[in-house]
Design an enzyme around this catalytic site. Structure first.
Site, PDB file in Angstrom:
ATOM      1  N   CYS A 100      -4.115   4.929  -1.882  1.00 50.14           N
ATOM      2  CA  CYS A 100      -5.289   5.732  -1.557  1.00 50.14           C
ATOM      3  C   CYS A 100      -5.301   6.982  -2.428  1.00 50.14           C
ATOM      4  CB  CYS A 100      -5.297   6.100  -0.076  1.00 50.14           C
ATOM      5  SG  CYS A 100      -6.890   6.781   0.450  1.00 50.14           S
ATOM      6  N   ASP A 134       0.888  -1.164   0.000  1.00 55.47           N
ATOM      7  CA  ASP A 134       0.000   0.000   0.000  1.00 55.47           C
ATOM      8  C   ASP A 134       0.924   1.212   0.000  1.00 55.47           C
ATOM      9  OD1 ASP A 134      -1.858   1.951   0.338  1.00 55.47           O
ATOM     10  OD2 ASP A 134      -2.682   1.196   2.208  1.00 55.47           O
TER      11      ASP A 134
END
Length: 475
Positions: free
Chosen positions: A413, A360
């Site tokens: 994100c 991530d």
């Protein structure tokens, strides 16, 4: 001799009335401006301090309604900062850059109350002028009063007609001022959506809506049923481990959260971890890696899922202080796990060590603007150039750390195309891997596009704008 008549006509000195709610909101805005702090990190300790303070001279104490108003003032002012700056610029007699930042913060708080809340304009002006007297002094309070009285001449729609160009002349600039996003972010989101005006307007509005607090019940340690015992709790939309606090709530007061058996985690992040864990695998399934683990939310969920299969998780984080947060999140997790302080672009393990890997990656955070409203005004297009080499390096090493037949999840994100599909496409030019269709691994989630990767959206899925690509190592 004293002139008694002049004394009788002189206005008596009045001590400024300290309003704890607006003082707190002002302190939060100053921290965001002066220290580049994030409101979601600054505000909670300020609220706790206010709740613990003794009652004021009138016997009133800082209560939940005060906390709700302070939160709205801070988040609302930050979200619409660009729009409010444009309006204030029409009401002052100097360039906005020449207005002292503390004065601008007080003005912005006042403008938000006048144009963005149900507070009557006269009350919004008087309370803001009183705040200015407390924190700026009488002289600058007069300036604040004059500016805000000009602001009250129009409502928000009236001001937008004056400061925003017509949509037909400049769509991005129009939408940016109307929905309080920098022009370049409007353009980037529009490109990522690939649709018409309605889609981008819905997304921009979703960015301006404060999200519910979402909890995750960590498997083997807690259950959604336990979290749903809270009076303001309701099930999540997609993840079987998600529970939403419909009234906001105080997560730290929930026993499972306080004990680390549950945590605060957006449902989009939960879906990323669940999809990686559910991806079909060829061969053994014993060693998992979270290659960018800080601050530890996904690592805690992955560790619990790995333990259910007898697999072990290694959580790697480059920054020592964030590695400490990961260790804290993992403390008490079932099964076997470890935490190491390692740069994911220079791994300390041998190639082909892991069966499942999640990266991530650090990014612009454009997918979480509803949670960090100040980020939209801090980020610049050139930030993309700084993240690009890191993102490609992390994905490259994640693939090399995975054995043939193993699975890598690339997550970020941000919906910006330069941080999502472009990264994966570039890395696949030099690495042996193939796409896995991620859509079937998010059962029940609608509108996932043509695949094989997945982009979640606040306005469609009620999550942060998380991106996920799943890849299988082929050689």
């Amino acid at each position: 001799m004293t002139d008694q008549s002049s004394r009788r006509h002189r206005k008596p000195y009045r001590r400024p009335q300290r309003d704890p709610v607006r003082i707190l909101a002002f302190e939060a805005l100053r921290a965001v401006d002066e220290r580049d702090a994030y409101a979601n990190l600054v505000l909670p300790p300020l609220l706790r301090k206010a709740r613990q303070a003794p009652p004021g001279p009138d016997g009133s104490a800082f209560d939940s309604r005060d906390a709700a108003l302070a939160t709205e003032l801070v988040y609302g002012t930050l979200r619409r900062q660009g729009t409010y700056d444009a309006i204030i610029g029409q009401c002052v007699d100097r360039p906005l850059r020449e207005v002292d930042p503390p004065v601008l913060d007080v003005l912005s708080l006042g403008v938000h109350q006048v144009l963005g809340t149900r507070i009557p304009p006269h009350a919004a002006v008087s309370s803001t002028v009183e705040l200015a007297r407390c924190v700026l002094g009488d002289g600058r309070a007069k300036f604040v009063n004059a500016v805000l009285r000009r602001v009250t001449a129009h409502d928000l729609d009236g001001w937008l007609e004056r400061v925003a160009p017509p949509y037909d002349e400049d769509p991005e600039d129009h939408l940016g001022l109307v929905h309080a996003h920098p022009r370049w972010i409007v353009s980037a989101l529009w490109d990522a959506l690939g649709g018409g005006r309605s889609g981008v307007e819905e997304l921009l509005e979703a960015d301006n809506t404060r999200p519910a607090v979402t909890l995750v019940a960590r498997p083997g340690r807690s259950t959604a049923a336990e979290l749903l015992e809270q009076p303001d709790a309701e099930p999540g939309l997609w993840s079987p481990y998600a529970v939403r606090l419909s009234e906001g709530g105080e997560p730290g007061a929930i026993p499972a959260v306080a004990e680390g058996r549950a945590g605060v985690q957006d449902e989009g992040s939960q879906l990323v971890a669940l999809a990686l864990a559910a991806a079909p695998l060829e061969g053994p399934d014993r060693r998992w890696l979270d290659g960018c683990a800080g601050p530890g939310g996904k690592a805690a969920l992955l560790a619990a899922l790995a333990a259910e299969r007898g697999a072990a998780l290694l959580a790697a984080e480059k920054q020592p202080h964030r590695a400490g947060l990961v260790a804290r999140s993992l403390a008490g997790s079932p099964g076997e796990y470890g935490v190491v302080t390692v740069d994911g672009t220079r791994p300390a393990w041998r190639p082909g060590t892991f069966d499942r890997v999640l990266v991530d990656v650090p990014c612009t955070g454009l997918g979480a603007l509803r949670r960090r409203p100040e980020a939209r005004w801090r980020r610049r297009p050139e930030d993309l150039d700084g993240f690009a080499p890191l993102q490609r390096g992390l994905l490259t090493e994640a693939l090399r750390s995975t054995r043939p037949g193993g699975v890598v999840g690339y997550a970020t994100c941000s919906p910006h195309l330069a941080e999502t599909r472009a990264v994966v496409d570039d890395v696949l030019k030099s690495e042996s891997a193939q796409w896995i269709d991620a859509r079937p691994l998010l059962p029940g989630v609608p509108e996932l596009g043509e695949g094989p990767d997945v982009q979640l959206w606040p306005h469609r899925h009620g999550t942060d704008a998380m991106y996920l690509a799943l890849l299988r190592r082929t050689g």
